[in-house]
Structures are given as C-alpha cells and as structure tokens.
Write an enzyme that holds these catalytic residues in place. Structure first.
Site, mmCIF file in Angstrom:
data_model
loop_
_atom_site.group_PDB
_atom_site.id
_atom_site.type_symbol
_atom_site.label_atom_id
_atom_site.label_comp_id
_atom_site.label_asym_id
_atom_site.label_seq_id
_atom_site.Cartn_x
_atom_site.Cartn_y
_atom_site.Cartn_z
ATOM 1 N N GLY A 213 9.615 13.434 -0.843
ATOM 2 C CA GLY A 213 9.177 14.392 -1.857
ATOM 3 C C GLY A 213 9.267 13.799 -3.245
ATOM 4 C CG ASN A 214 7.012 15.170 -6.075
ATOM 5 O OD1 ASN A 214 7.300 16.248 -6.607
ATOM 6 N ND2 ASN A 214 5.901 15.003 -5.347
ATOM 7 N NE ARG A 215 13.927 11.892 -9.826
ATOM 8 C CZ ARG A 215 15.213 11.925 -9.508
ATOM 9 N NH1 ARG A 215 15.869 13.064 -9.613
ATOM 10 N NH2 ARG A 215 15.836 10.834 -9.085
#
Length: 418
Positions: A213-215
């Site tokens: 995923g990412n932030r």
C-alpha cells in the site's frame, strides 16, 4: 487547534432543532482557532441548549432578543461587523423567515445586515427538506448570495432516516475556515454537474493479513468531494483506504480496496460523469499470487515476491474519452505524487506525466518528508494541457480543492458553450 491567521469575528446562529447541541462543537472549532465568536440562538434553540452553555463556549453574552443592549444597536452592528456567519442547524422555519427577509428576532435581523459569507447548514426531517416550499426557500437564499449546504443522510429524530441530517460539525468548521481565507471559495456554480472522484490509497494483498500500500489518507479527495457537492455538483466518491474519514454530506461513497476494483468501478461510472477527478493514490504493482494463509518467516528468509503491473486507470479513462465512449467533453483531472531524483525534479516529472496521460489537468504534489500524504494542508502545481502552470500555495486541502474546482469550472464553461 491554534490560530492559523488573525482573529476574525464570527457569528454562529442556532436554529430550534434537535441538532442544536452540535453547534457547540462548531463554536469550539472557531474559538480554539482564536476567533471572536458571537452566538445568536433563536428562542426555540434555547429550548434545546441553554444560553449559559453558549456563553461559556463563546465567552460572549447570548440573547435572541433585539431589545437587549439596545443602545449598542445589536440587530445592525453584529451583522455589519461579522467576517463570517454560520447558521447551524438551519431549520425549515428559520430558512423560510430568512428567505423572505423577515427580521423578527436578533438572528434574522443579523442575517439581513451581514455582508460577509453566510452559510446555512440545514437539519430537518426528509419530508421538510424535500417540500417544494423549502426547495424554493433554499433557491432564494442561494440567489441572494448565501451558501446553503446539502444535508447529510442518516438517522434523524426517532426512527426516521434519510436526507436532512446536519452535516458533521468538523465539515462545517472546515468550510468556514476556507471562507474566512477566501470568501468566494464556494460559489453555487456546478448545479447539474455529475462528478466522479476517487480518493485514498489502494491495498494489494500479499496474504490474509499483509498488503502492499501507500501513505495516502484520502483527505484531498474527500475535500474535493465536499467542496464540489457544496458548489452544487452531484458527486460519487470511490474511496480506497482512508484514515476513517466521515462521508461528506450529500455524497455517494463507493468503497474499494484494490486497484483492479477501483478500475472496475471507474469503468462502470465514468460514462455518466461530466467530470472525473482521479485523486486516489493507486498502487503501481500487485503480487502475482496471494497466499491463502499467512506467510511464515522461515529460517531461509523471505521468499521473493513476484509483482505484476496494475492497470493505468487514468490513461484508460482518457483513451475511452478519445474513443468517444465517455463523450468528448468529459473533463478529466489527474494527480501526480512525485519526488525529485537524478533524472529531474518534481515539476519535471509532473510535466512528463501530463504528456503521457493526456488528461486536461494534472495536480502535482511533492511527497515524502511529511508532505501531502496524511497532512491537513497541501501545496503543489496545477498543470494544464494548454501549457499553463499554476502554483497552488500552501493551504488547507479544502482550500486547494476550491482552487482545483475553479479550473474545472473554467473548462466546463468552455465545453458547455459549444
């Protein structure tokens, strides 16, 4: 919360509805930012929340009466000196009186004398909100320059549920903050516009408990949805992973998890949209295979993870428009979260991405080191296929949303004139 600018004079009007208690959170939002808040309830509002509560929260005297402190001419002076008026809850009766120009208590008199942004946050039962008289009153208030928010849908008084719930106090406070900084940030200029917005990050599963995923927090996409619906647009928000953000009032939210789910939902809905804004942070890659059970650590270390490329959703939507599948006038906006590297800076990569994607507008953000992802403010550039490059100065994500929507509105105006 700390003040982000000079202290301003804010009037919080409170109508006589069960949601009057939520006005307390709105008052606190503005007082904690350092503003001078004057609360003006109707007499009916004081049946729900006492004057002492409003006085304690605002630090100012509270009365619904035009004859209190008459030597100060409060029914004229309060409105004349205000930088912002927020009416929450705005009941059907209160909006009817305001729309017809009544001045039979301190609040309606103040509404007649105010020359600053005036925001009405409606709260009432669905039947009252949808009644032709209320519809006409809302239209009249908007024609007078007031901002009438769309109510949220949800549980109402008793067993009833539907449109008519007061928007969340945090949402009302954020919109107020933007109007203090930019009084023309929420014109009602997008009535009838169908808008599809994506927000949040995607998550690509590795096993039942892990994912790539990412932030991304989703805050910018939600801010766009919130601002667009209050400018009159009909908004569908396709939302990936977010920081448990409340659904914006009047917005249809479609939850997704993975990039392929996002691509499917965008594909289904883009054909009905006049505007598509791809603010979601889409994972570029996904695992080729997903383990059925949790991957164990093992003595030999982690096994390699083979990755596949996710679909380029933004380029696919542009290609669909080029093929005539969306209608040739659909406005498409992309986002680029970039970091500089040896091959170029953030803006260089943004320009290259705009050329590759072919969208009408591209919002370029520098990310990393606490920038953009997860923050409440944002900055960057707005690039257009015409070659224009507009700096977006640091400000709240709602303020940035209003600036992006201004550019979208300009493109819509051009497409509607043909």
């Amino acid at each position: 919360m700390t003040a982000s600018g000079p202290s301003r004079r804010i009037v919080v009007g409170v109508g006589g509805g069960i949601a009057a208690y939520k006005a307390c959170s709105i008052i606190r939002h503005f007082t904690e930012a350092g503003h001078d808040v004057r609360v003006i309830p109707t007499r009916a509002a004081l049946e729900f929340v006492g004057a002492a509560t409003f006085e304690a929260l605002s630090g100012n005297p509270v009365t619904p009466d035009v004859f209190a402190d008459v030597e100060q001419v409060p029914h004229v002076r309060i409105g004349q000196g205000a930088d912002l008026v927020v009416v929450a809850p705005a009941t059907a009766d209160l909006m009817a009186r305001a729309a017809s120009g009544r001045a039979d208590d301190l609040l309606t008199a103040t509404l007649l004398t105010a020359r600053c942004p005036v925001v009405y946050a409606p709260a009432m039962h669905t039947e009252m909100w949808e009644h032709p008289a209320t519809v006409a009153n809302v239209a009249a208030l908007r024609s007078h320059g007031a901002i009438v928010l769309r109510p949220a849908s949800g549980r109402l008084t008793g067993r009833d549920s539907g449109p008519g719930r007061l928007p969340e106090p945090t949402e009302i406070g954020l919109l107020g903050d933007v109007l203090l900084e930019r009084p023309d940030a929420l014109p009602h200029d997008m009535a009838g516009v169908r808008m599809l917005i994506t927000a949040g990050g995607t998550r690509e599963p590795l096993d039942p408990v892990r994912y790539l995923g990412n932030r991304s927090s989703g805050k910018q996409g939600y801010a766009l949805a919130r601002a667009a619906t209050h400018r009159g647009a009909s908004v569908t928000l396709i939302a990936g992973a977010t920081t448990e953000l409340a659904a914006p009032a009047g917005v249809e939210v479609v939850p997704i998890v993975t990039a392929t789910e996002l691509a499917d939902e965008v594909g289904k809905r883009a054909g009905d949209a006049d505007v598509v804004i791809m603010a979601a942070a889409v994972a570029d890659f996904r695992p080729v295979s997903v383990a059925e059970s949790k991957i164990k650590k093992g003595a030999s270390g982690p096994a390699p993870i083979e990755l596949d490329t996710n679909p380029d959703i933004l380029r696919g939507i542009v290609a669909a428009r080029d093929r005539g599948e969306l209608g040739g006038t659909t406005v498409i906006v992309g986002f680029a979260a970039e970091t500089g590297d040896a091959s170029g800076g953030v803006l260089d990569h943004g320009r290259a991405k705009l050329a590759r994607k072919g969208c009408d507008l591209l919002v370029v953000n520098a990310v990393g080191d606490g920038k953009a992802f997860g923050t409440d403010d944002n900055t960057g550039w707005l690039l257009a296929t015409t070659g224009s490059e507009t700096a977006l100065p640091l400000g709240s994500k709602t303020l940035m949303a209003s600036r992006i929507l201004d550019a979208v509105g300009d493109l819509l105006g051009g497409s509607r004139s043909h």
